[in-house]
Design a protein around this motif. Structure first.
Motif, PDB file in Angstrom:
ATOM      1  N   GLY A  32      18.294  57.081 119.130  1.00  0.00           N
ATOM      2  CA  GLY A  32      18.761  58.372 118.645  1.00  0.00           C
ATOM      3  C   GLY A  32      20.253  58.452 118.399  1.00  0.00           C
ATOM      4  O   GLY A  32      20.701  59.032 117.401  1.00  0.00           O
ATOM      5  N   ILE A  33      21.050  57.887 119.296  1.00  0.00           N
ATOM      6  CA  ILE A  33      22.505  57.920 119.104  1.00  0.00           C
ATOM      7  C   ILE A  33      22.887  57.107 117.875  1.00  0.00           C
ATOM      8  O   ILE A  33      23.716  57.526 117.063  1.00  0.00           O
ATOM      9  CB  ILE A  33      23.239  57.399 120.353  1.00  0.00           C
ATOM     10  N   ALA A  34      22.266  55.944 117.711  1.00  0.00           N
ATOM     11  CA  ALA A  34      22.547  55.104 116.545  1.00  0.00           C
ATOM     12  C   ALA A  34      22.149  55.818 115.255  1.00  0.00           C
ATOM     13  O   ALA A  34      22.858  55.742 114.251  1.00  0.00           O
ATOM     14  CB  ALA A  34      21.816  53.768 116.663  1.00  0.00           C
ATOM     15  N   ALA A  35      21.010  56.507 115.287  1.00  0.00           N
ATOM     16  CA  ALA A  35      20.562  57.234 114.096  1.00  0.00           C
ATOM     17  C   ALA A  35      21.539  58.344 113.735  1.00  0.00           C
ATOM     18  O   ALA A  35      21.876  58.535 112.560  1.00  0.00           O
ATOM     19  CB  ALA A  35      19.162  57.796 114.322  1.00  0.00           C
ATOM     20  N   LYS A  36      22.013  59.079 114.728  1.00  0.00           N
ATOM     21  CA  LYS A  36      22.987  60.142 114.471  1.00  0.00           C
ATOM     22  C   LYS A  36      24.285  59.559 113.909  1.00  0.00           C
ATOM     23  O   LYS A  36      24.879  60.110 112.978  1.00  0.00           O
ATOM     24  CB  LYS A  36      23.261  60.931 115.761  1.00  0.00           C
ATOM     25  N   ASP A  40      25.864  60.394 110.257  1.00  0.00           N
ATOM     26  CA  ASP A  40      27.238  60.881 110.097  1.00  0.00           C
ATOM     27  C   ASP A  40      28.068  59.961 109.205  1.00  0.00           C
ATOM     28  O   ASP A  40      28.885  60.436 108.411  1.00  0.00           O
ATOM     29  CB  ASP A  40      27.904  61.067 111.455  1.00  0.00           C
ATOM     30  N   LEU A  41      27.876  58.641 109.327  1.00  0.00           N
ATOM     31  CA  LEU A  41      28.611  57.720 108.456  1.00  0.00           C
ATOM     32  C   LEU A  41      28.269  57.951 106.989  1.00  0.00           C
ATOM     33  O   LEU A  41      29.125  57.796 106.116  1.00  0.00           O
ATOM     34  CB  LEU A  41      28.315  56.262 108.817  1.00  0.00           C
ATOM     35  N   ALA A  42      27.033  58.333 106.719  1.00  0.00           N
ATOM     36  CA  ALA A  42      26.612  58.586 105.337  1.00  0.00           C
ATOM     37  C   ALA A  42      27.387  59.743 104.713  1.00  0.00           C
ATOM     38  O   ALA A  42      27.481  59.837 103.491  1.00  0.00           O
ATOM     39  CB  ALA A  42      25.111  58.861 105.292  1.00  0.00           C
ATOM     40  N   LEU A  43      27.968  60.598 105.549  1.00  0.00           N
ATOM     41  CA  LEU A  43      28.739  61.738 105.054  1.00  0.00           C
ATOM     42  C   LEU A  43      30.176  61.367 104.689  1.00  0.00           C
ATOM     43  O   LEU A  43      30.878  62.159 104.053  1.00  0.00           O
ATOM     44  CB  LEU A  43      28.773  62.843 106.107  1.00  0.00           C
ATOM     45  N   LEU A  44      30.612  60.181 105.086  1.00  0.00           N
ATOM     46  CA  LEU A  44      31.997  59.766 104.878  1.00  0.00           C
ATOM     47  C   LEU A  44      32.118  58.843 103.675  1.00  0.00           C
ATOM     48  O   LEU A  44      31.381  57.871 103.550  1.00  0.00           O
ATOM     49  CB  LEU A  44      32.516  59.038 106.127  1.00  0.00           C
ATOM     50  N   GLY A  46      33.516  55.892 101.552  1.00  0.00           N
ATOM     51  CA  GLY A  46      34.115  54.591 101.843  1.00  0.00           C
ATOM     52  C   GLY A  46      33.560  53.884 103.061  1.00  0.00           C
ATOM     53  O   GLY A  46      34.099  52.869 103.480  1.00  0.00           O
ATOM     54  N   HIS A  47      32.477  54.382 103.646  1.00  0.00           N
ATOM     55  CA  HIS A  47      31.854  53.748 104.801  1.00  0.00           C
ATOM     56  C   HIS A  47      30.445  53.312 104.436  1.00  0.00           C
ATOM     57  O   HIS A  47      29.709  54.049 103.785  1.00  0.00           O
ATOM     58  CB  HIS A  47      31.810  54.707 105.994  1.00  0.00           C
ATOM     59  N   GLU A  48      30.076  52.101 104.873  1.00  0.00           N
ATOM     60  CA  GLU A  48      28.765  51.550 104.546  1.00  0.00           C
ATOM     61  C   GLU A  48      28.243  50.769 105.751  1.00  0.00           C
ATOM     62  O   GLU A  48      28.959  49.954 106.330  1.00  0.00           O
ATOM     63  CB  GLU A  48      28.900  50.621 103.338  1.00  0.00           C
ATOM     64  N   ILE A  49      27.001  51.003 106.122  1.00  0.00           N
ATOM     65  CA  ILE A  49      26.368  50.211 107.176  1.00  0.00           C
ATOM     66  C   ILE A  49      25.694  49.026 106.503  1.00  0.00           C
ATOM     67  O   ILE A  49      24.845  49.193 105.642  1.00  0.00           O
ATOM     68  CB  ILE A  49      25.331  51.036 107.960  1.00  0.00           C
ATOM     69  N   VAL A  50      26.106  47.825 106.882  1.00  0.00           N
ATOM     70  CA  VAL A  50      25.575  46.637 106.230  1.00  0.00           C
ATOM     71  C   VAL A  50      24.718  45.776 107.156  1.00  0.00           C
ATOM     72  O   VAL A  50      24.103  44.816 106.714  1.00  0.00           O
ATOM     73  CB  VAL A  50      26.706  45.786 105.606  1.00  0.00           C
ATOM     74  N   GLY A  51      24.673  46.114 108.442  1.00  0.00           N
ATOM     75  CA  GLY A  51      23.854  45.333 109.359  1.00  0.00           C
ATOM     76  C   GLY A  51      23.402  46.157 110.543  1.00  0.00           C
ATOM     77  O   GLY A  51      24.088  47.082 110.980  1.00  0.00           O
ATOM     78  N   VAL A  52      22.210  45.821 111.063  1.00  0.00           N
ATOM     79  CA  VAL A  52      21.690  46.467 112.257  1.00  0.00           C
ATOM     80  C   VAL A  52      21.050  45.406 113.146  1.00  0.00           C
ATOM     81  O   VAL A  52      20.439  44.458 112.662  1.00  0.00           O
ATOM     82  CB  VAL A  52      20.668  47.587 111.924  1.00  0.00           C
ATOM     83  N   GLY A  53      21.261  45.560 114.453  1.00  0.00           N
ATOM     84  CA  GLY A  53      20.627  44.689 115.433  1.00  0.00           C
ATOM     85  C   GLY A  53      19.761  45.523 116.356  1.00  0.00           C
ATOM     86  O   GLY A  53      20.106  46.651 116.701  1.00  0.00           O
ATOM     87  N   SER A  54      18.620  44.970 116.741  1.00  0.00           N
ATOM     88  CA  SER A  54      17.690  45.669 117.614  1.00  0.00           C
ATOM     89  C   SER A  54      17.081  44.664 118.578  1.00  0.00           C
ATOM     90  O   SER A  54      17.221  43.455 118.394  1.00  0.00           O
ATOM     91  CB  SER A  54      16.583  46.318 116.771  1.00  0.00           C
ATOM     92  N   ARG A  66      15.021  52.906 106.991  1.00  0.00           N
ATOM     93  CA  ARG A  66      15.363  54.335 107.035  1.00  0.00           C
ATOM     94  C   ARG A  66      16.746  54.614 106.466  1.00  0.00           C
ATOM     95  O   ARG A  66      16.959  55.604 105.774  1.00  0.00           O
ATOM     96  CB  ARG A  66      15.282  54.821 108.479  1.00  0.00           C
ATOM     97  N   PHE A  67      17.712  53.705 106.761  1.00  0.00           N
ATOM     98  CA  PHE A  67      19.099  53.945 106.348  1.00  0.00           C
ATOM     99  C   PHE A  67      19.585  52.980 105.260  1.00  0.00           C
ATOM    100  O   PHE A  67      20.777  52.905 105.002  1.00  0.00           O
ATOM    101  CB  PHE A  67      20.023  53.872 107.572  1.00  0.00           C
TER     102      PHE A  67
END
Length: 86
Positions: A32-36, A40-44, A46-54, A66-67
């Protein structure tokens, strides 16, 4: 970002030389914290999430889908080995 019960999110960010005012992020969690954080990053600009670890490949795939995160890893170590994020 962490919490006293042992959960939380680890994030890495890297500036790119091609666009100096942008950051590319990796998120080492899918809860949940990671999703939030991802929302929030999607609202900024110049910011892009390019990797996720689980902890699991399925978790990384679901969060990545999802993202719209291109690089998905079944461990924090796999995510960290991708640095710098491209």
């Amino acid at each position: 970002i962490g919490n006293p019960r042992g959960g939380g999110v680890r994030v890495w960010g890297a500036m790119t030389t091609s666009t100096p005012n942008s950051l590319r992020w990796g998120i080492a969690a899918t809860g949940g914290i990671a999703a939030k954080f991802a929302e929030d990053l999607a609202l900024l600009e110049g910011h892009e999430i390019v990797g996720v670890g689980s902890r699991t490949a399925a978790g990384a795939e679901a969060f990545g889908e999802r993202f719209a995160i291109p690089h998905r890893h079944a461990s924090d170590a796999g995510l960290a080995s991708r640095r710098p994020f491209t």
